[in-house]
Structures are given as structure tokens and as C-alpha cells.
Design a protein around this motif. Sequence first.
Motif, PDB file in Angstrom:
ATOM      1  N   SER A  58       0.953  -0.861   0.195  1.00  0.00           N
ATOM      2  CA  SER A  58      -0.007  -0.037  -0.056  1.00  0.00           C
ATOM      3  C   SER A  58       1.332   0.945  -0.284  1.00  0.00           C
ATOM      4  O   SER A  58       2.520   1.510  -0.292  1.00  0.00           O
ATOM      5  CB  SER A  58      -0.977   0.311   1.088  1.00  0.00           C
ATOM      6  N   GLY A  59       0.139   3.004   0.072  1.00  0.00           N
ATOM      7  CA  GLY A  59       0.827   3.457   0.043  1.00  0.00           C
ATOM      8  C   GLY A  59       2.034   3.585   1.053  1.00  0.00           C
ATOM      9  O   GLY A  59       3.406   4.383   0.911  1.00  0.00           O
ATOM     10  N   THR A  60       1.974   3.080   2.168  1.00  0.00           N
ATOM     11  CA  THR A  60       2.936   3.585   2.825  1.00  0.00           C
ATOM     12  C   THR A  60       3.966   2.547   3.245  1.00  0.00           C
ATOM     13  O   THR A  60       5.434   2.865   3.443  1.00  0.00           O
ATOM     14  CB  THR A  60       1.869   3.446   4.829  1.00  0.00           C
ATOM     15  N   LEU A  63       5.905   5.059   1.111  1.00  0.00           N
ATOM     16  CA  LEU A  63       7.075   6.109   1.927  1.00  0.00           C
ATOM     17  C   LEU A  63       7.851   6.339   2.803  1.00  0.00           C
ATOM     18  O   LEU A  63       9.284   6.185   2.618  1.00  0.00           O
ATOM     19  CB  LEU A  63       5.811   6.378   2.802  1.00  0.00           C
ATOM     20  N   PHE A  85      -0.998  12.107   8.124  1.00  0.00           N
ATOM     21  CA  PHE A  85      -0.102  11.316   6.981  1.00  0.00           C
ATOM     22  C   PHE A  85       1.580  11.963   6.905  1.00  0.00           C
ATOM     23  O   PHE A  85       2.424  11.491   7.118  1.00  0.00           O
ATOM     24  CB  PHE A  85      -1.170  11.089   5.652  1.00  0.00           C
ATOM     25  N   ARG A  88       2.385  10.161  10.003  1.00  0.00           N
ATOM     26  CA  ARG A  88       2.934   8.811   9.426  1.00  0.00           C
ATOM     27  C   ARG A  88       4.421   8.832   8.984  1.00  0.00           C
ATOM     28  O   ARG A  88       5.559   7.842   9.250  1.00  0.00           O
ATOM     29  CB  ARG A  88       2.418   8.387   8.566  1.00  0.00           C
ATOM     30  N   THR A 132       3.956  16.110   3.084  1.00  0.00           N
ATOM     31  CA  THR A 132       2.749  15.789   2.666  1.00  0.00           C
ATOM     32  C   THR A 132       2.093  16.912   1.551  1.00  0.00           C
ATOM     33  O   THR A 132       1.398  17.343   2.289  1.00  0.00           O
ATOM     34  CB  THR A 132       1.248  14.978   3.687  1.00  0.00           C
ATOM     35  N   ASN A 134      -1.035  16.378  -0.527  1.00  0.00           N
ATOM     36  CA  ASN A 134      -2.174  16.559   0.039  1.00  0.00           C
ATOM     37  C   ASN A 134      -2.703  15.794   1.033  1.00  0.00           C
ATOM     38  O   ASN A 134      -2.974  14.110   1.315  1.00  0.00           O
ATOM     39  CB  ASN A 134      -3.379  16.027  -1.141  1.00  0.00           C
ATOM     40  N   THR A 136      -4.936  14.153   3.474  1.00  0.00           N
ATOM     41  CA  THR A 136      -6.334  13.380   3.227  1.00  0.00           C
ATOM     42  C   THR A 136      -7.171  13.253   4.466  1.00  0.00           C
ATOM     43  O   THR A 136      -8.119  13.142   4.499  1.00  0.00           O
ATOM     44  CB  THR A 136      -5.892  12.427   3.075  1.00  0.00           C
ATOM     45  N   ASP A 161       5.174  12.522  -0.477  1.00  0.00           N
ATOM     46  CA  ASP A 161       3.967  12.237  -0.413  1.00  0.00           C
ATOM     47  C   ASP A 161       2.864  12.323  -0.813  1.00  0.00           C
ATOM     48  O   ASP A 161       1.981  13.271  -0.684  1.00  0.00           O
ATOM     49  CB  ASP A 161       3.292  12.353   1.588  1.00  0.00           C
ATOM     50  N   VAL A 163       0.768  10.351  -2.359  1.00  0.00           N
ATOM     51  CA  VAL A 163       0.296   9.607  -2.312  1.00  0.00           C
ATOM     52  C   VAL A 163      -1.934   9.902  -2.310  1.00  0.00           C
ATOM     53  O   VAL A 163      -2.029   8.829  -3.518  1.00  0.00           O
ATOM     54  CB  VAL A 163      -0.803   8.181  -1.150  1.00  0.00           C
ATOM     55  N   SER A 164      -2.214  10.904  -2.162  1.00  0.00           N
ATOM     56  CA  SER A 164      -3.531  10.881  -2.505  1.00  0.00           C
ATOM     57  C   SER A 164      -3.525  12.238  -3.802  1.00  0.00           C
ATOM     58  O   SER A 164      -4.663  13.171  -3.754  1.00  0.00           O
ATOM     59  CB  SER A 164      -4.679  11.171  -1.049  1.00  0.00           C
ATOM     60  N   GLN A 186      -4.571   2.589  -5.027  1.00  0.00           N
ATOM     61  CA  GLN A 186      -6.496   3.502  -4.475  1.00  0.00           C
ATOM     62  C   GLN A 186      -6.794   4.428  -4.563  1.00  0.00           C
ATOM     63  O   GLN A 186      -7.529   4.085  -4.153  1.00  0.00           O
ATOM     64  CB  GLN A 186      -6.424   1.792  -2.854  1.00  0.00           C
ATOM     65  N   LYS A 187      -5.941   4.570  -4.598  1.00  0.00           N
ATOM     66  CA  LYS A 187      -6.588   6.806  -5.119  1.00  0.00           C
ATOM     67  C   LYS A 187      -6.637   6.825  -5.784  1.00  0.00           C
ATOM     68  O   LYS A 187      -7.561   6.405  -6.105  1.00  0.00           O
ATOM     69  CB  LYS A 187      -5.010   7.398  -3.825  1.00  0.00           C
TER      70      LYS A 187
HETATM   71  C1  LIG Z   1      -3.405   6.538   2.287  1.00  0.00           C
HETATM   72  C2  LIG Z   1      -2.835   7.307   1.877  1.00  0.00           C
HETATM   73  C3  LIG Z   1      -1.565   7.103   2.456  1.00  0.00           C
HETATM   74  C4  LIG Z   1      -1.078   5.588   2.665  1.00  0.00           C
HETATM   75  O1  LIG Z   1      -1.653   4.363   3.020  1.00  0.00           O
HETATM   76  P1  LIG Z   1      -2.304   3.181   2.504  1.00  0.00           P
HETATM   77  O2  LIG Z   1      -3.362   2.721   3.602  1.00  0.00           O
HETATM   78  O3  LIG Z   1      -0.597   2.728   3.019  1.00  0.00           O
HETATM   79  O4  LIG Z   1      -1.954   2.948   1.090  1.00  0.00           O
HETATM   80  C5  LIG Z   1      -0.525   7.566   2.507  1.00  0.00           C
HETATM   81  N1  LIG Z   1      -0.562   9.320   2.578  1.00  0.00           N
HETATM   82  C6  LIG Z   1      -1.569   9.873   2.138  1.00  0.00           C
HETATM   83  C7  LIG Z   1      -1.426  11.589   2.376  1.00  0.00           C
HETATM   84  C8  LIG Z   1      -2.987   8.694   2.134  1.00  0.00           C
HETATM   85  O5  LIG Z   1      -3.559   9.367   1.865  1.00  0.00           O
END
Ligand SMILES: *Cc1c(COP(=O)(O)O)cnc(C)c1O
Length: 359
Positions: A58-60, A63, A85, A88, A132, A134, A136, A161, A163-164, A186-187
Amino acid sequence: MQLRIPGPTPCPSQALQAMTKQMINHRGREFAELINSITTKLKQVFQTTGDVFLLTSSGTGGLEAAIVNILSPGDKILATSCGIFGDRFADIAEKYDAKVKRLNFEWGKPVSPEAISKALKAASDIKAVLVTHNETSTGVTNDLGKISSIVKEFDKLLLVDAVSSLGCIDLPADNWHCDVVVTGSQKGWMVPPGLAMVSMSEKAWQAHTQAKMPRYYWDFTKAKDYLQRGQTPWTPAISICYALDATLNLMLNEGLSNIFARHAKIAQMTRTGIKSLGLPLFAEDNCASNTVTAVKTDDKLDAAKLIQILRDEYNVVIAPGQRKLRGKIFRIGHLGLVEENDIKTVLEALARALPKAKF
Ligand SMILES: *Cc1c(COP(=O)(O)O)cnc(C)c1O
């Protein structure tokens, strides 16, 4: 069902269809063609001529890969955050023993470029800045263009980051000198969870050769080596690759500027609709995200009950606030496969559900 959370997002039929295809040899010619096709198209969306890797996570995971491939234990980094995020990203760097200076901003407000400038002036030994694009969790988009110009004025590495945001909001990775950009399938990409995509600049590769943080699964030296042969070091999520190849075609056919304009228009429509329902937005208009809208609730409106009613009675799925924002906001995702009618449906359902969700 209207799935309007900020990921996973709905998949178009082309993506679902593509995933029904039979498995192939991930060390064979067919997969090489697939990954080369995906990578070429991804570079267009990242707006980069650098390397882009597909990681099975996944996105994490993306990162974490960004951190361990660029940094060494003891490196000083500046981690900006205005939500979950951002926190994180900083946590990951800290876990790997970077010396993390956190630059936190009130949730619902953006990261201040001026504050970054000040922090970089005050500590010349900072090696990299985490941002980051965006956030989220709060529905805020940071001014990455401005931030990147400051980070580059000080000649620091910039890890993003996205991701979104990537594939929904303009992010010219090369023009903005982003050294590592991370996103997740998945975004905005309209495929299921399971892939992270990460770009690397020339400067990021230079840092990589010195980077001593432990890494095995995420090692970009291996990723680059294998990609030259049309492979990934480890068995990839082949079905999601099929889907991504299909949605990238949809995205490039629509055109990047049209995609960005569609997200901007739909986000504006969402915000206007929310305001006309008498609800306040969590983020101010000048930093409000084009992929997710956060809406404030008050002591008269039960956010959990509202979400439940929307789900049970109107088939509309939206997201709650996370951690300290639980019960204080709800969030509507409008990224990837979304058109105006989808948001109309959400707003109509909200109008009906609101009177039933009072405390
Ligand atoms: C969704 C998201 C993530 C990663 O989340 P995963 O659940 O690991 O896919 C990281 N950063 C942002 C800004 C996100 O929206």
C-alpha cells in the motif's frame, strides 16, 4: 453503491475486466511488455524523465521505501505535518533512527512555506525535507510548488507523499525538483489497493549510494537492476498491474490537464453544495483539497450516525474523521473515477440524512 471515501476508490469496468486475465510468468516476455508499458505511462503522469518503480504494497510501504533508500541513521531531516499522514511520514523516518525535526501545523491549516524557510535557515545540517502534498486526513492541499522552490533554494532533498494527489492534482515532479514522489494504487489511479509507485530523481540516486538505512525488500538498487530486464525483484501483484495498465490508458486518453480540471470542478461543486446545506468546511478555500473534502460537524450533528444513515438508507459511503478528528468532521472522497452526478447523489443523500442525524 456510491463509495466516496478517499481510497479505496471505485474501479472502472476496464480495470475490473483486466483483472480477470490469466496469470503470466513474471520473469517472461509478457510481463516485461506489461511493466514497460506501465512505467512509460506512469512517467507521463508523474511528469518525470527519472525512474519510476512499482512496489507491491500500500502507499505506506512506498513512504518507507522512500526513507530507507535515501537516508542514513543519524541524518537530520525536517518533517512537515498538518495531519495524520504527515505525522506518519515523520514516524517512519524516526523509526529508522533519522534525527527528525518536526514542523507541525494546526490540523485544517496548510504547511507554511515561510516556516520551512525559517527552519532551514536555522539548521544548515538538515539533509532532507518531508512534505505531504495532499493531507487526506484534513482535506488540505499544501502549496508544493512554493515549498519545493524553498527547499531547492537551500539545496535539500525533497521527499513527497503524493499518495492522494498524484494523478488528480497537478504535480510536475521534475519541474518542482521533487526527489522522491510516492503514490498508491487505490487513490486516484482507479485500481485496487496493493501497489505503490515511487519516482526517483538524479539527486535522489546520488543520495541513495550513500544511504545506510537497512533495507531488503525495498532496495531500489535491486529494483532498478530488475526493471532494466523488465522485471521486479520480487513477485509483483500481476492482476493489479493489468488493471493499472488499463486505467493509465483511460487517464492518458482523458489528458492530464482535463483530469486536473475535472477534479477541481467536482471539488468546487462539493464545497458549494456542502455550504448550501449550511455545513462549514474544515479547511479554508485557498488550501481545500481537490480530492477530499472535510466537513465540520458540531454538537448538534452526530457524525457517526450520519455516516451510518447514509450507508444504510442511501447506499452512500463516506469517511469519518481520524484520531482526534473523530466525531468532529466527516470526509467525502472525490478522486479517480468520479463525475458530477456522483457528487449530486451524495449531496442529495446528505440533504435527506442530515435532519435524522441530530443529537
Ligand atoms: C492513503 C494515504 C497513504 C497511504 O495509506 P495506505 O493505507 O498505506 O495506502 C499515505 N499518505 C496519504 C496522504 C494517503 O492519503
